[in-house]
Scaffold this motif. Structure first.
Motif, mmCIF file in Angstrom:
data_model
loop_
_atom_site.group_PDB
_atom_site.id
_atom_site.type_symbol
_atom_site.label_atom_id
_atom_site.label_comp_id
_atom_site.label_asym_id
_atom_site.label_seq_id
_atom_site.Cartn_x
_atom_site.Cartn_y
_atom_site.Cartn_z
ATOM 1 N N ALA A 37 -46.034 8.314 24.997
ATOM 2 C CA ALA A 37 -45.588 9.140 23.871
ATOM 3 C C ALA A 37 -46.254 8.689 22.574
ATOM 4 C CB ALA A 37 -44.075 9.063 23.721
ATOM 5 N N THR A 178 -39.935 19.311 22.797
ATOM 6 C CA THR A 178 -38.526 19.621 22.542
ATOM 7 C C THR A 178 -38.284 20.198 21.147
ATOM 8 O OG1 THR A 178 -37.965 17.414 21.699
ATOM 9 C CG2 THR A 178 -37.814 17.741 24.079
ATOM 10 N N VAL A 186 -32.781 19.888 25.003
ATOM 11 C CA VAL A 186 -33.585 18.677 24.823
ATOM 12 C C VAL A 186 -33.433 17.779 26.049
ATOM 13 C CG1 VAL A 186 -33.778 16.502 23.547
ATOM 14 C CG2 VAL A 186 -33.676 18.661 22.299
ATOM 15 N N ASP A 187 -32.177 17.555 26.455
ATOM 16 C CA ASP A 187 -31.924 16.697 27.618
ATOM 17 C C ASP A 187 -32.542 17.278 28.872
ATOM 18 O OD1 ASP A 187 -30.544 15.036 25.939
ATOM 19 O OD2 ASP A 187 -28.552 15.710 26.552
ATOM 20 N N ALA A 190 -36.379 16.923 28.707
ATOM 21 C CA ALA A 190 -36.755 15.518 28.888
ATOM 22 C C ALA A 190 -36.687 15.136 30.375
ATOM 23 C CB ALA A 190 -35.852 14.606 28.058
ATOM 24 N N LYS A 194 -39.861 14.075 32.935
ATOM 25 C CA LYS A 194 -39.818 12.884 33.785
ATOM 26 C C LYS A 194 -40.101 13.271 35.244
ATOM 27 C CE LYS A 194 -37.333 8.600 34.291
ATOM 28 N NZ LYS A 194 -36.347 7.731 33.660
ATOM 29 N N GLU A 206 -44.304 13.658 20.160
ATOM 30 C CA GLU A 206 -42.885 13.928 20.008
ATOM 31 C C GLU A 206 -42.406 13.332 18.692
ATOM 32 O OE1 GLU A 206 -39.866 15.405 20.072
ATOM 33 O OE2 GLU A 206 -40.386 15.813 22.157
ATOM 34 N N ASN A 208 -38.917 13.192 18.261
ATOM 35 C CA ASN A 208 -37.559 12.808 18.576
ATOM 36 C C ASN A 208 -37.522 11.500 19.377
ATOM 37 O OD1 ASN A 208 -34.956 12.617 19.685
ATOM 38 N ND2 ASN A 208 -34.704 14.837 19.766
ATOM 39 N N LYS A 210 -35.043 9.860 20.476
ATOM 40 C CA LYS A 210 -34.099 9.899 21.610
ATOM 41 C C LYS A 210 -34.784 10.408 22.876
ATOM 42 C CE LYS A 210 -29.644 10.712 19.324
ATOM 43 N NZ LYS A 210 -30.083 10.996 17.955
ATOM 44 N N VAL A 211 -35.666 11.387 22.711
ATOM 45 C CA VAL A 211 -36.346 11.967 23.871
ATOM 46 C C VAL A 211 -37.208 10.916 24.548
ATOM 47 C CG1 VAL A 211 -38.061 13.657 24.629
ATOM 48 C CG2 VAL A 211 -36.323 14.315 22.967
ATOM 49 N N VAL A 212 -38.002 10.204 23.750
ATOM 50 C CA VAL A 212 -38.926 9.240 24.354
ATOM 51 C C VAL A 212 -38.194 8.006 24.875
ATOM 52 C CG1 VAL A 212 -40.859 10.081 22.995
ATOM 53 C CG2 VAL A 212 -39.578 8.109 22.176
ATOM 54 N N ILE A 215 -37.640 8.391 28.640
ATOM 55 C CA ILE A 215 -38.684 8.766 29.608
ATOM 56 C C ILE A 215 -40.044 8.098 29.424
ATOM 57 C CG2 ILE A 215 -37.598 11.020 30.049
ATOM 58 C CD1 ILE A 215 -39.778 12.344 28.409
#
Length: 259
Positions: A37, A178, A186-187, A190, A194, A206, A208, A210-212, A215
């Motif tokens: 990422a 996302t 988003v979840d 993500a 993965k 990205e 965000n 939280k996203v990275v 994953i």
């Protein structure tokens, strides 16, 4: 690190626009099989870097290597043919075709098949079978016959990933996958990234964190066009410079990502 493990590498990659340096001396190494990422605050140079990698922009200086070959001057189509595929935003899908037809078009493009081939019943059913398998892989097989225009936003992104997979990428480049999504989508996206990353390499831009968090194997944090920090999530988020780059809001954002 064994050289063959590196699928994409940049050396001193730099892009200046009229005296403003958007990307400055970036050395990036993407390991084969990883989810890598590229993150950073707004204006960090993520998008410019991504556009350099995908050949939409020419660098001012520096080099880009894909599978050990210098592709700095290569055309986007040449790079795409060799398996480095950029996932386009939703504009790349045809809104008034069905979800399955969109994947079929992508499969047809990937195989360079003529219009006549897929008009034959045999050709059509073969492509349909592969299209359904891809829709199944991204979890939207139930929507196969729906018009694309009617899909909810998160599922449009899943379709976009399916049409990218149709091109059989060796390296899949995702641009802000996302962006503009609510938490639930988003979840879902993500988790989808993965899943489709198994046996492939993914480089994603990205914003965000939280996203990275859940994953990415490796995270490269850019700030003002330079690499600020790099490593696993725990490593980069522990870096005080990264916390500062996300300007105070980061602490809340970073802590939130652990939840």
């Amino acid at each position: 690190m064994h050289h063959d493990d590196i699928i994409l590498e940049t050396r001193k990659l730099t892009k200046a626009f009229r005296g403003f340096t958007a990307v400055s001396g970036v050395d990036l190494k993407v390991r084969r099989g990883a989810i890598h990422a590229l993150i950073g605050p707004n204006g960090a140079g993520k998008t410019t870097c991504f556009n350099l990698l995908t050949k939409f922009l020419a660098p001012t200086s520096g080099q880009i290597f894909y599978r050990g070959e210098d592709i700095t001057r290569a055309a986007p189509a040449t790079v795409a043919r060799r398996g480095m595929i950029r996932s386009f935003q939703i504009s790349a899908v045809f809104p008034h075709l069905s979800v399955q037809e969109n994947v079929r078009v992508a499969l047809q493009r990937a195989s360079g098949q003529s219009f006549h081939f897929w008009r034959s019943a045999k050709g059509l059913s073969e492509l349909d079978e592969r299209a359904m398998a891809l829709l199944d892989e991204v979890g939207i097989a139930a929507y196969a016959d729906d018009l694309t225009v009617s899909l909810p936003y998160g599922r449009k992104r899943a379709l976009e990933i399916a049409t990218t997979l149709a091109m059989e990428p060796d390296l899949m480049l995702l641009d802000e996958p996302t962006q503009g999504m609510g938490h639930e989508d988003v979840d879902r996206v993500a988790a989808l990234i993965k899943q489709v990353a198994r046996g492939r390499t993914v480089l994603m831009v990205e914003h965000n964190m939280k996203v990275v968090a859940g994953i990415a194997d490796t995270i490269t944090v850019l700030q003002r066009g330079e690499i600020l920090a790099e490593g696993a999530y725990a490593v980069v988020t522990a870096d005080p410079r990264v916390r500062e780059a996300y300007m105070g809001t980061a602490d809340a954002e970073l802590e939130g990502a652990h939840a």
